[in-house]
Design a protein around this motif. Sequence first.
Motif, PDB file in Angstrom:
ATOM      1  N   ARG A   1      31.324  55.356  53.412  1.00  0.00           N
ATOM      2  CA  ARG A   1      31.143  55.176  54.865  1.00  0.00           C
ATOM      3  C   ARG A   1      32.124  54.142  55.402  1.00  0.00           C
ATOM      4  O   ARG A   1      32.691  54.305  56.492  1.00  0.00           O
ATOM      5  CB  ARG A   1      29.703  54.755  55.163  1.00  0.00           C
ATOM      6  CG  ARG A   1      29.449  54.378  56.621  1.00  0.00           C
ATOM      7  CD  ARG A   1      27.967  54.248  56.917  1.00  0.00           C
ATOM      8  NE  ARG A   1      27.331  53.190  56.159  1.00  0.00           N
ATOM      9  CZ  ARG A   1      27.066  51.967  56.628  1.00  0.00           C
ATOM     10  NH1 ARG A   1      27.388  51.654  57.877  1.00  0.00           N
ATOM     11  NH2 ARG A   1      26.483  51.064  55.874  1.00  0.00           N
ATOM     12  N   GLY A   2      32.352  53.086  54.638  1.00  0.00           N
ATOM     13  CA  GLY A   2      33.287  52.054  55.072  1.00  0.00           C
ATOM     14  C   GLY A   2      34.693  52.584  55.256  1.00  0.00           C
ATOM     15  O   GLY A   2      35.363  52.273  56.243  1.00  0.00           O
ATOM     16  N   PHE A   3      35.145  53.399  54.298  1.00  0.00           N
ATOM     17  CA  PHE A   3      36.482  53.990  54.426  1.00  0.00           C
ATOM     18  C   PHE A   3      36.557  54.915  55.638  1.00  0.00           C
ATOM     19  O   PHE A   3      37.510  54.875  56.416  1.00  0.00           O
ATOM     20  CB  PHE A   3      36.847  54.768  53.155  1.00  0.00           C
ATOM     21  CG  PHE A   3      37.319  53.914  52.018  1.00  0.00           C
ATOM     22  CD1 PHE A   3      38.470  53.155  52.131  1.00  0.00           C
ATOM     23  CD2 PHE A   3      36.613  53.874  50.827  1.00  0.00           C
ATOM     24  CE1 PHE A   3      38.913  52.362  51.077  1.00  0.00           C
ATOM     25  CE2 PHE A   3      37.044  53.093  49.764  1.00  0.00           C
ATOM     26  CZ  PHE A   3      38.197  52.327  49.888  1.00  0.00           C
TER      27      PHE A   3
ATOM     28  N   HIS B   1      41.712  53.947  60.396  1.00  0.00           N
ATOM     29  CA  HIS B   1      43.024  53.873  61.036  1.00  0.00           C
ATOM     30  C   HIS B   1      44.101  53.297  60.123  1.00  0.00           C
ATOM     31  O   HIS B   1      45.276  53.275  60.498  1.00  0.00           O
ATOM     32  CB  HIS B   1      42.926  53.030  62.318  1.00  0.00           C
ATOM     33  CG  HIS B   1      41.996  53.604  63.336  1.00  0.00           C
ATOM     34  ND1 HIS B   1      42.174  54.860  63.881  1.00  0.00           N
ATOM     35  CD2 HIS B   1      40.863  53.107  63.898  1.00  0.00           C
ATOM     36  CE1 HIS B   1      41.202  55.113  64.743  1.00  0.00           C
ATOM     37  NE2 HIS B   1      40.391  54.073  64.766  1.00  0.00           N
ATOM     38  N   GLU B   2      43.711  52.824  58.932  1.00  0.00           N
ATOM     39  CA  GLU B   2      44.710  52.342  57.981  1.00  0.00           C
ATOM     40  C   GLU B   2      45.524  53.541  57.480  1.00  0.00           C
ATOM     41  O   GLU B   2      44.970  54.606  57.211  1.00  0.00           O
ATOM     42  CB  GLU B   2      44.027  51.647  56.804  1.00  0.00           C
ATOM     43  CG  GLU B   2      43.286  50.377  57.197  1.00  0.00           C
ATOM     44  CD  GLU B   2      42.585  49.737  56.017  1.00  0.00           C
ATOM     45  OE1 GLU B   2      42.874  50.124  54.855  1.00  0.00           O
ATOM     46  OE2 GLU B   2      41.740  48.850  56.252  1.00  0.00           O
ATOM     47  N   PRO B   3      46.842  53.383  57.348  1.00  0.00           N
ATOM     48  CA  PRO B   3      47.696  54.530  56.984  1.00  0.00           C
ATOM     49  C   PRO B   3      47.236  55.298  55.747  1.00  0.00           C
ATOM     50  O   PRO B   3      47.178  56.530  55.769  1.00  0.00           O
ATOM     51  CB  PRO B   3      49.069  53.876  56.762  1.00  0.00           C
ATOM     52  CG  PRO B   3      49.046  52.669  57.643  1.00  0.00           C
ATOM     53  CD  PRO B   3      47.629  52.165  57.621  1.00  0.00           C
ATOM     54  N   GLU B   4      46.900  54.592  54.653  1.00  0.00           N
ATOM     55  CA  GLU B   4      46.484  55.280  53.434  1.00  0.00           C
ATOM     56  C   GLU B   4      45.182  56.051  53.633  1.00  0.00           C
ATOM     57  O   GLU B   4      45.046  57.193  53.190  1.00  0.00           O
ATOM     58  CB  GLU B   4      46.293  54.271  52.291  1.00  0.00           C
ATOM     59  CG  GLU B   4      47.577  53.828  51.628  1.00  0.00           C
ATOM     60  CD  GLU B   4      47.315  52.976  50.399  1.00  0.00           C
ATOM     61  OE1 GLU B   4      47.940  53.227  49.359  1.00  0.00           O
ATOM     62  OE2 GLU B   4      46.463  52.061  50.473  1.00  0.00           O
ATOM     63  N   VAL B   5      44.227  55.424  54.312  1.00  0.00           N
ATOM     64  CA  VAL B   5      42.926  56.063  54.557  1.00  0.00           C
ATOM     65  C   VAL B   5      43.104  57.242  55.505  1.00  0.00           C
ATOM     66  O   VAL B   5      42.547  58.328  55.292  1.00  0.00           O
ATOM     67  CB  VAL B   5      41.913  55.051  55.121  1.00  0.00           C
ATOM     68  CG1 VAL B   5      40.585  55.733  55.421  1.00  0.00           C
ATOM     69  CG2 VAL B   5      41.710  53.898  54.147  1.00  0.00           C
ATOM     70  N   LYS B   6      43.884  57.026  56.551  1.00  0.00           N
ATOM     71  CA  LYS B   6      44.133  58.082  57.538  1.00  0.00           C
ATOM     72  C   LYS B   6      44.763  59.306  56.885  1.00  0.00           C
ATOM     73  O   LYS B   6      44.390  60.453  57.173  1.00  0.00           O
ATOM     74  CB  LYS B   6      45.044  57.545  58.643  1.00  0.00           C
ATOM     75  CG  LYS B   6      45.199  58.463  59.838  1.00  0.00           C
ATOM     76  CD  LYS B   6      46.013  57.787  60.931  1.00  0.00           C
ATOM     77  CE  LYS B   6      46.124  58.666  62.163  1.00  0.00           C
ATOM     78  NZ  LYS B   6      46.904  58.000  63.242  1.00  0.00           N
ATOM     79  N   ALA B   7      45.699  59.076  55.964  1.00  0.00           N
ATOM     80  CA  ALA B   7      46.363  60.190  55.274  1.00  0.00           C
ATOM     81  C   ALA B   7      45.367  60.956  54.402  1.00  0.00           C
ATOM     82  O   ALA B   7      45.399  62.193  54.348  1.00  0.00           O
ATOM     83  CB  ALA B   7      47.508  59.658  54.416  1.00  0.00           C
ATOM     84  N   LEU B   8      44.474  60.240  53.725  1.00  0.00           N
ATOM     85  CA  LEU B   8      43.482  60.899  52.881  1.00  0.00           C
ATOM     86  C   LEU B   8      42.471  61.685  53.715  1.00  0.00           C
ATOM     87  O   LEU B   8      42.055  62.777  53.334  1.00  0.00           O
ATOM     88  CB  LEU B   8      42.759  59.864  52.016  1.00  0.00           C
ATOM     89  CG  LEU B   8      43.608  59.220  50.916  1.00  0.00           C
ATOM     90  CD1 LEU B   8      42.874  58.051  50.279  1.00  0.00           C
ATOM     91  CD2 LEU B   8      43.986  60.247  49.849  1.00  0.00           C
TER      92      LEU B   8
END
Length: 283
Positions: A32-34, A40-47
């Motif tokens: 849920r945190g991710f 909006h963090e680039p790595e999270v957004k890409a995943l």
Amino acid sequence: MSTPARPFVSYHLWSLVAPARGQEHWHCQMRRGFIKARQHEPEVKALLAQATPPQRIGILAQKGVYEFHHHLQWLTQSDGVEKVAQSLKLSNFTFQVKQRVIQILQKYQKSPLLLGKSIIQLTPGDEGFPKPILIEQANYCFRLYAAMDCVFIESDSTLHILDFKTGKSAFDKRQALVYLLAARYLYPGKSAVASFYNLEVCQKSELITINNHELASLEFELANVANKHQLDLQKYAARSSNFSQIFPPNPGNHCRFCPFNSICEFSTYNPAKSHSMPIIRNS
């Protein structure tokens, strides 16, 4: 000074905050945190942008139903499935996705569940967030998001909210309850039922209903979910270094199926490594 955003809730958020019955062992708050705090963090957004094959199949199957009913003649034409497949651009997807969606379309053409129904809403499944429903009571206020796949009217004027499924996942009654609460505000005074239908195995769920007392209890529970999540987001905004305390991890074999296993420091499975060692935690 800007007014703080009202708390919000949806079935998806509810499922991230509290596991379905029987799934407590592999429920992880860090997911849920991710999804909700670090999206909006680039790595999270890409995943988050990488849809899994099951997700693609679900979206394409629902869009296929939409296309059939947008072009009703395709339900009876011998090349109707081919026409829907072309409209979905299935040739752009993997063999696995294409074959499973084709099979779903063939089954639906053979037994079209919605044919002859008085449909008042049928979505293609990729329309994004619905308009929120503002729920205000004396002791709470929150926004409710409820994206309904299909709503039709039964012969006795009852509203029937239908949610399409694919794959082998069990139906979660909580999703239907959220839809029934939304219907109370979207269609005031109307009697409503909800159900699920698995397009892949052609399986119907039981009809799900809820009385006024249960609706009130549900609304209160969702208000608590919304407020808890809002508080967690505020805690994270105040001190992002406390991420793992605010959204505690629950590592295990289920990390293999988590979309964030490549960036989660607590994951017991990292696809980028040839050997994934289990993490030993102090008791």
